[in-house]
Each structure stands twice: as C-alpha cells, then as structure tokens.
Design a protein around this motif. Sequence first.
Motif, PDB file in Angstrom:
ATOM      1  N   GLY A  88      29.862 -42.767 -17.129  1.00  0.00           N
ATOM      2  CA  GLY A  88      29.876 -41.978 -15.910  1.00  0.00           C
ATOM      3  C   GLY A  88      30.837 -40.812 -15.940  1.00  0.00           C
ATOM      4  O   GLY A  88      31.656 -40.668 -16.841  1.00  0.00           O
ATOM      5  N   ALA A  89      30.757 -39.951 -14.915  1.00  0.00           N
ATOM      6  CA  ALA A  89      31.559 -38.736 -14.802  1.00  0.00           C
ATOM      7  C   ALA A  89      32.957 -39.068 -14.296  1.00  0.00           C
ATOM      8  O   ALA A  89      33.111 -39.753 -13.290  1.00  0.00           O
ATOM      9  N   THR A 103      29.926 -35.441 -23.126  1.00  0.00           N
ATOM     10  CA  THR A 103      30.629 -34.173 -23.266  1.00  0.00           C
ATOM     11  C   THR A 103      32.016 -34.241 -22.634  1.00  0.00           C
ATOM     12  O   THR A 103      32.181 -34.777 -21.538  1.00  0.00           O
ATOM     13  N   ALA A 104      32.998 -33.697 -23.334  1.00  0.00           N
ATOM     14  CA  ALA A 104      34.350 -33.528 -22.798  1.00  0.00           C
ATOM     15  C   ALA A 104      34.601 -32.049 -22.575  1.00  0.00           C
ATOM     16  O   ALA A 104      34.301 -31.230 -23.452  1.00  0.00           O
ATOM     17  N   THR A 105      35.132 -31.689 -21.410  1.00  0.00           N
ATOM     18  CA  THR A 105      35.420 -30.291 -21.082  1.00  0.00           C
ATOM     19  C   THR A 105      36.865 -30.160 -20.634  1.00  0.00           C
ATOM     20  O   THR A 105      37.343 -30.931 -19.790  1.00  0.00           O
ATOM     21  N   ALA A 148      35.169 -27.198 -24.900  1.00  0.00           N
ATOM     22  CA  ALA A 148      34.292 -28.340 -24.650  1.00  0.00           C
ATOM     23  C   ALA A 148      33.750 -28.844 -25.976  1.00  0.00           C
ATOM     24  O   ALA A 148      33.788 -28.142 -26.998  1.00  0.00           O
ATOM     25  N   GLY A 149      33.246 -30.072 -25.963  1.00  0.00           N
ATOM     26  CA  GLY A 149      32.665 -30.632 -27.175  1.00  0.00           C
ATOM     27  C   GLY A 149      31.944 -31.925 -26.904  1.00  0.00           C
ATOM     28  O   GLY A 149      32.126 -32.562 -25.859  1.00  0.00           O
ATOM     29  N   LEU A 181      40.908 -32.598 -17.686  1.00  0.00           N
ATOM     30  CA  LEU A 181      39.827 -32.976 -18.595  1.00  0.00           C
ATOM     31  C   LEU A 181      38.725 -33.642 -17.784  1.00  0.00           C
ATOM     32  O   LEU A 181      38.993 -34.463 -16.906  1.00  0.00           O
ATOM     33  N   ARG A 182      37.480 -33.272 -18.089  1.00  0.00           N
ATOM     34  CA  ARG A 182      36.334 -33.937 -17.449  1.00  0.00           C
ATOM     35  C   ARG A 182      35.407 -34.488 -18.524  1.00  0.00           C
ATOM     36  O   ARG A 182      35.057 -33.770 -19.479  1.00  0.00           O
TER      37      ARG A 182
END
Length: 253
Positions: free
Chosen positions: A217-218, A159-161, A146-147, A172-173
């Motif tokens: 948004g998510a 954040t990207a996970t 993540a980062g 990827l979220r």
Amino acid sequence: MLVAAVMVTAMVTGCGGDEGHPAPAVGPAAGADKAAPRWEEVARFAGTDDQRTAGFAIAAGALQWRVTLRCTDDGAVRVGLDGDPSALGELSSCPGSTFGFSIRTGPVVLDVDATGAWDIVVDQQLDTPVAEPLLTGMTEGNRRAAGAFYGIDQKGSGTATLYRLPTGGGALRLDPFLVTRNSDLFVWVSESPGPRTSADALHAVHVPVGRLTATAGAQNYLLPETVDLDRVRSVVVWCEPVQTAYAAARLTP
C-alpha cells in the motif's frame, strides 16, 4: 554526506515478532492483496475510578483487537466490553500491565471498574494495504528522484519517490508498494546507487528512516534532518534482527 546511524531494536529477536506482545492472528489467511498483519492504534483512555469510555469503532476487516491496560496503584481495575465484564478476559493485574483480546468489530464501548489510576490503549490488527494520502508539498515540482523496487533476499515491487518539502525537509513516498509479508521491517535511505545484496546495503552509508508501516500500500516517511537529499541514491527495506535486505529501489532524478 549522509550520517551513518545505529538502530537499537530492543526486545526484537527476528522478523515476524510483535514488539514483545505476541498473539495469534484470528481470521482468514493473507492473500496476494494482503499486507502482513500489523497493529494500529484506535483509542486511548485514562482515569482514576469507574468510567464508561467514549465509543470507538473497530474496522470491519480487522483480524482482532486488543486492550492494553496499565495501572500503577495497588488498587484493582477490571475492564468489560459493553456491560460484559468477562468479554476481554481477566484484566485486573495491578500494579502492572495486562492484555485482553476480541474479534468483535464495529462500535465498541468499554466499562472500567477501578479503585486506582489506570490507562488503556486500544489497537486493532489489520492485514489490508495502507492508503496514506500525499503529504502537503508532495508535488511534481518538489520531486527529487524516483525508482522502481526490486527484490534482494525477498520479493519487492512498486515505486519509491523522494521529495524536498516546502519546509526544506525530505520525505519519501512508497506508492504503489509491495514486499514479502513479514513484520519488524525497516526503511533505510542509502548512498548506494543500487545494492544487490544484503552486504551491499549494510556496508553502504545509510540512515534508518523508521519502521515499515505496512508491507503493501501507499505510505509516507519524513526523513531525519541529518539526511542530505543530494546523496540519497536508493531506498532499502531492511530486516534488522537477521541483517537481511528484503528489497531496494534505485533512485534517479
């Protein structure tokens, strides 16, 4: 290693276009909590003669919505809105395709008068952040890295996970997520440990994942099977037509 890929973007001339079907946005200007206006499909219908479609609903916050009519026969097709044959404009170009627009929201029914085969796609234009739920398998145990997003040529935050799903594939979220509003943006995964310029992002080995769903948004993305998750080091939001990196996130375990 990641397999470098080339993305073909036919009929796209620059970030900010609308996939070849431009139309002016109707509604309030986007604020800090708004995403770039985007089109989302609402319903599809098809037939060969007169038909009153099933009802569908246009979101209360929609800026506008459109009907895309396609017909292949030489017959005539006309589409009305709840009994008003002119509410969407003149939609009778056959054979071929044409568009009609409305700003009405809530429940809608279309009335189709036709003497040949036709199909209709209804899309609504939204500028609200997306709120996609977690995919099955997006758990802490399946989290790989993540980062945090940072800006490159534009602003980016959130954040990207990266996950390995139970099926073995990668996902990827982006949650939370915000990037400078525009359209025609794409998501890449990259071997770069943290690109700081557009040139860094472009010259690193990378794989396009898909078109960015929304600028706020998510949201979730399934990764191509060619992606080696062990070599993914960053996520890049890329504007293909003008070759510029809007933002990136360096991923660490």
